[in-house]
Design a protein around this motif. Structure first.
Motif, short mmCIF file in Angstrom:
data_model
loop_
_atom_site.label_atom_id
_atom_site.label_comp_id
_atom_site.label_asym_id
_atom_site.label_seq_id
_atom_site.Cartn_x
_atom_site.Cartn_y
_atom_site.Cartn_z
N ARG A 207 0.83 -1.21 0.00
CA ARG A 207 0.00 0.00 0.00
C ARG A 207 0.87 1.26 0.00
O ARG A 207 0.61 2.20 -0.75
CB ARG A 207 -0.91 -0.01 1.23
N ASN A 208 1.90 1.25 0.82
CA ASN A 208 2.78 2.41 0.91
C ASN A 208 3.53 2.64 -0.40
O ASN A 208 3.70 3.79 -0.83
CB ASN A 208 3.76 2.24 2.07
N ARG A 209 3.98 1.55 -1.03
CA ARG A 209 4.70 1.69 -2.30
C ARG A 209 3.79 2.23 -3.39
O ARG A 209 4.25 2.92 -4.31
CB ARG A 209 5.29 0.34 -2.72
N ARG A 213 -3.14 5.98 0.88
CA ARG A 213 -3.29 6.25 2.30
C ARG A 213 -4.24 5.23 2.91
O ARG A 213 -5.02 4.58 2.21
CB ARG A 213 -3.81 7.67 2.56
N ASP A 216 -3.92 3.19 10.27
CA ASP A 216 -2.83 2.47 10.91
C ASP A 216 -3.25 2.16 12.35
O ASP A 216 -3.42 3.08 13.14
CB ASP A 216 -1.56 3.31 10.89
#
Length: 269
Positions: A207-209, A213, A216
């Motif tokens: 997801r981060n790559r 957003r 968390d």
């Protein structure tokens, strides 16, 4: 944002939510922030499945009509609240998808670590405390979730999703309902397998790559592998058994088998 395209997108999203059964009758509302102080929105009292571009109206950030022949949605206040709290949001979709709304009515949030696609693209979907539709009461309970989540189950009401544009917000509504349907089927079959912390961590890295957003943690990570279905308010779920419970369950099962064997042998004498 291009006004004409925004109108076409709202009409298309309205058609889809109606045809997919996410709304009934005149339910639901869709909006798009076309300028910093202007909101394009669906009108009140009209089926979302049969909208035309000329049916849409424009309000200011106080909900006052500035353009259009029809009155704006009665829930425009919730949309404006979301735009004020999340400047990155450009569209809001509110609907009553049946399966997801069933979870909202049952008080069961969609926060389980089950589907990779949901974890990556949407994350957990919390339940927002009930507020009377059409007024300020519906907005305030969302405040504690709005910064971290893009989808919300509204207790005893429906669901709301937000996004970078109309179709992005709409697709999140599709994902929400699809997740609810799959989870419901799994529960009817006895329970669901949850992904562990390591598996979830890998999905969050993806997801981060991708530059997406999300909340968390991305979902409610289970403490340990789950082994036995149980029930929660009549809804089957999965939970971890303690060592004592596991030993007790095994002993109980052994005793039952021994008792059945004893009775069968007596009948055969």
């Amino acid at each position: 944002m291009n006004l004409h395209q925004a109108k076409l997108d709202i009409v298309e999203a309205g058609r889809r939510v109606y045809e997919r059964g996410f709304v009934a009758s005149n339910d639901g509302n869709i909006s798009c922030r076309i300028e910093e102080d202007r909101i394009l929105t669906t009108p009140t009292g009209m089926s979302k499945g049969f909208l035309k571009v000329e049916d849409l109206c424009i309000t200011d950030m106080d909900g006052t009509l500035v353009s259009g022949q029809k009155r704006p949605s009665s829930e425009i206040g919730m949309h404006i609240f979301l735009y004020r709290e999340r400047p990155d949001v450009r569209a809001v979709v509110h609907a009553h998808p049946p399966t997801a709304t069933g979870f909202a009515v049952a008080g069961v949030p969609l926060t389980m670590c089950v589907l990779p696609e949901v974890i990556i693209t949407l994350g957990a979907i919390p339940i927002v405390e009930y507020g009377t539709p059409g007024g300020p009461e519906i907005s305030e309970p969302i405040r504690q979730y709005v910064k971290d989540y893009d989808a919300y189950l509204l207790e005893n009401h429906g669901a709301t999703t937000i996004g970078a544009d109309v179709m992005n917000a709409y697709y999140k509504m599709e994902t929400l309902e699809h997740f609810a349907k799959i989870l419901f089927v799994a529960q009817q079959l006895g329970g669901y397998n949850e992904l562990n912390a390591e598996q979830v961590e890998k999905l969050v890295a993806i997801r981060n790559r991708m530059g997406l957003r999300g909340p968390d943690p991305a979902c409610d990570i289970p403490d340990a592998p789950t082994t036995q279905p149980t029930t929660n308010g009549g809804i089957p779920t999965i939970r971890t058994l303690s060592a004592g419970e596991q030993a007790g369950a095994e002993t109980s099962q052994d005793d039952l088998i021994a008792e059945i064997t004893r009775r069968v042998m007596e009948e055969l004498k």
